[in-house]
Scaffold this active site. Structure first.
Site, PDB file in Angstrom:
ATOM      1  N   LYS A 214       0.898  -1.280  -0.031  1.00  0.00           N
ATOM      2  CA  LYS A 214       0.034   0.020  -0.016  1.00  0.00           C
ATOM      3  C   LYS A 214       0.831   1.500  -0.045  1.00  0.00           C
ATOM      4  O   LYS A 214       0.569   2.250  -0.803  1.00  0.00           O
ATOM      5  CB  LYS A 214      -0.985   0.098   1.320  1.00  0.00           C
ATOM      6  CG  LYS A 214      -1.686   1.425   1.538  1.00  0.00           C
ATOM      7  CD  LYS A 214      -3.175   1.003   0.616  1.00  0.00           C
ATOM      8  CE  LYS A 214      -3.930   2.481   0.565  1.00  0.00           C
ATOM      9  NZ  LYS A 214      -5.103   2.486   1.152  1.00  0.00           N
ATOM     10  N   ASN A 232      -7.940  -0.362  -6.774  1.00  0.00           N
ATOM     11  CA  ASN A 232      -9.416  -0.651  -6.779  1.00  0.00           C
ATOM     12  C   ASN A 232      -9.989  -2.059  -7.197  1.00  0.00           C
ATOM     13  O   ASN A 232     -10.921  -2.226  -7.696  1.00  0.00           O
ATOM     14  CB  ASN A 232      -9.866   0.409  -7.833  1.00  0.00           C
ATOM     15  CG  ASN A 232      -9.874   1.848  -7.468  1.00  0.00           C
ATOM     16  OD1 ASN A 232      -9.740   2.022  -6.020  1.00  0.00           O
ATOM     17  ND2 ASN A 232      -9.587   2.915  -8.155  1.00  0.00           N
ATOM     18  N   HIS A 235     -12.950  -3.625  -6.293  1.00  0.00           N
ATOM     19  CA  HIS A 235     -13.754  -2.552  -5.429  1.00  0.00           C
ATOM     20  C   HIS A 235     -14.738  -1.962  -6.624  1.00  0.00           C
ATOM     21  O   HIS A 235     -15.739  -1.544  -5.841  1.00  0.00           O
ATOM     22  CB  HIS A 235     -12.781  -1.319  -5.239  1.00  0.00           C
ATOM     23  CG  HIS A 235     -12.115  -1.814  -3.707  1.00  0.00           C
ATOM     24  ND1 HIS A 235     -11.371  -2.797  -3.811  1.00  0.00           N
ATOM     25  CD2 HIS A 235     -12.160  -1.348  -2.552  1.00  0.00           C
ATOM     26  CE1 HIS A 235     -10.621  -2.864  -2.418  1.00  0.00           C
ATOM     27  NE2 HIS A 235     -11.472  -1.947  -1.943  1.00  0.00           N
ATOM     28  N   HIS A 254     -17.258  -4.669   4.058  1.00  0.00           N
ATOM     29  CA  HIS A 254     -16.546  -4.250   3.123  1.00  0.00           C
ATOM     30  C   HIS A 254     -15.709  -5.293   2.359  1.00  0.00           C
ATOM     31  O   HIS A 254     -15.584  -5.541   1.241  1.00  0.00           O
ATOM     32  CB  HIS A 254     -15.575  -2.960   3.414  1.00  0.00           C
ATOM     33  CG  HIS A 254     -14.651  -2.513   2.459  1.00  0.00           C
ATOM     34  ND1 HIS A 254     -14.953  -1.928   1.150  1.00  0.00           N
ATOM     35  CD2 HIS A 254     -13.352  -2.576   2.145  1.00  0.00           C
ATOM     36  CE1 HIS A 254     -14.096  -1.490   0.422  1.00  0.00           C
ATOM     37  NE2 HIS A 254     -13.024  -2.121   1.021  1.00  0.00           N
TER      38      HIS A 254
HETATM   39  N1  GLY Z   1      -8.473   1.908  -0.403  1.00  0.00           N
HETATM   40  C1  GLY Z   1      -7.805   2.164  -1.970  1.00  0.00           C
HETATM   41  C2  GLY Z   1      -6.891   3.324  -1.769  1.00  0.00           C
HETATM   42  O1  GLY Z   1      -6.571   3.782  -0.812  1.00  0.00           O
HETATM   43  O2  GLY Z   1      -6.654   3.832  -2.899  1.00  0.00           O
END
Ligand code: GLY
Length: 351
Positions: A214, A232, A235, A254
């Site tokens: 991330k 995404n 998502h 979610h």
């Molecule tokens: N949860 C996706 C983002 O932070 O872009």
């Protein structure tokens, strides 16, 4: 031992116990006039006592407690918190802490970003979902017109302190909710994490790898102009399902929605020739083994399509981010509702 990462202007500290952050907590908060702390009634019971013990007694904490659950991620709730802050005469030399899962951190960031054009904001995530995804990367917001995250702003917190000792407060369902995002990180950007996940139970190193995915993606593209869109995956369908669930009083977390989203979107990637059959099957098989399948038999595809068309990522066609192999993801893949329906029907036959 504390791991230290940087996500945009935010320092992210990760450790197994909140006690390890004693020095960091002291230096981060000692100079604030007042510290406001947002949490929900669950974190108040299960996490606040541990949090309070780790906090210097000299720093005064003023708590703001909300109801747990997605319903609290609303403009009305944000307005109530702003009122509380105004009534307490909170100023820009005060700060706001979110102690909680994704709902609390998304809402807290939104409130902090807009209160007097921004007060300093800190997150202590307590759920696996918040530790691995929701709290990281500055996305804040609320649901509006029953569309998930449709009003929000990017606002980087000062610091995020992740103490995995909070995970012991989670039940199995909440655990799996966060685990879904870790599987997503593996599929889109880290094949070694995928191998770890296939052969191990969740552990601290797996969490660190997931956070690193991330962090890398957000650091390359904080404003989501390109690469960040890979996050995404799962998502586009997942958010539509969640919005559908919200208005139909379906109980769906979610992570549960995005597991379905990842399976349907893997099918879509296969149909479009982006993903091989073998890898699509591997993704679907691993996800169906590790997660309980959601029953979508009552979901009406027409209503779901309305949410797909409203998703803030779309213009007129529906935009997806789809894996092309384990560890790699392609952004800006557009599909018609007919193609999406075909992939969704394949999922329905699986359940
Ligand atoms: N949860 C996706 C983002 O932070 O872009």
């Amino acid at each position: 031992m504390i791991s230290n990462l940087q996500i945009d202007s935010t320092t992210v500290l990760v450790s197994k116990s909140l006690d390890d952050f004693e020095k960091e907590i002291h230096s981060a908060f000692q100079n604030y006039t007042r510290v406001f702390l947002l949490m929900d009634m669950n974190t108040q019971v299960y996490c606040f006592p541990e949090f309070q013990k780790a906090f210097p007694a000299s720093v005064k904490i003023e708590t703001i407690v909300i109801n747990p659950g997605e319903e609290s991620k609303s403009i009305v709730q944000a307005e109530q918190i702003w009122k509380q802050l105004f009534e307490a005469n909170a100023t820009k030399s005060d700060c706001l802490i979110a102690l909680g899962g994704g709902v609390v951190s998304d809402l807290g960031g939104f409130v902090a970003a807009l209160y007097k054009r921004g007060i300093n904001y800190f997150i202590f995530p307590t759920s696996l979902m918040a530790m691995t995804d929701a709290a990281l990367g500055g996305k804040t917001g609320v649901d509006f017109l029953q569309i998930k995250n449709s009003i929000g702003v990017l606002y980087a917190p000062e610091k995020i302190m992740i103490a995995t000792s909070f995970l012991k407060t989670l039940n199995e369902r909440e655990y799996k909710n966060g685990l879904a995002e870790i599987y997503k990180h593996a599929i889109i950007a880290d094949d070694s994490l995928w191998i770890d996940l296939k052969s191990n139970n969740f552990n601290y190193e797996i969490l660190l790898k997931s956070i690193a995915v991330k962090a890398k993606v957000v650091n390359n593209d904080f404003y989501e102009k390109g690469e960040r869109k890979i996050l995404n995956f799962g998502h586009t369908i997942g958010h539509a399902l969640e919005s559908y669930a919200l208005i139909n009083n379906m109980d769906m977390l979610h992570g549960e929605a995005i597991v379905v989203g990842m399976m349907i979107e893997a099918e879509l990637a296969f149909n479009a020739g982006i993903l091989t059959q073998a890898i699509k099957e591997e993704i679907v098989n691993v996800l169906s083994t590790k997660f309980t399948k959601a029953n979508l038999s009552k979901v009406d595809f027409k209503a779901l399509s309305d949410f797909l068309l409203q998703d803030k990522k779309n213009t007129d066609k529906i935009c997806f981010s789809l894996p092309s192999k384990i560890g790699k993801c392609e952004i800006n893949q557009f599909f018609s509702l007919e193609e999406i329906k075909k992939a969704t029907l394949v999922y329905l036959e699986l359940v």
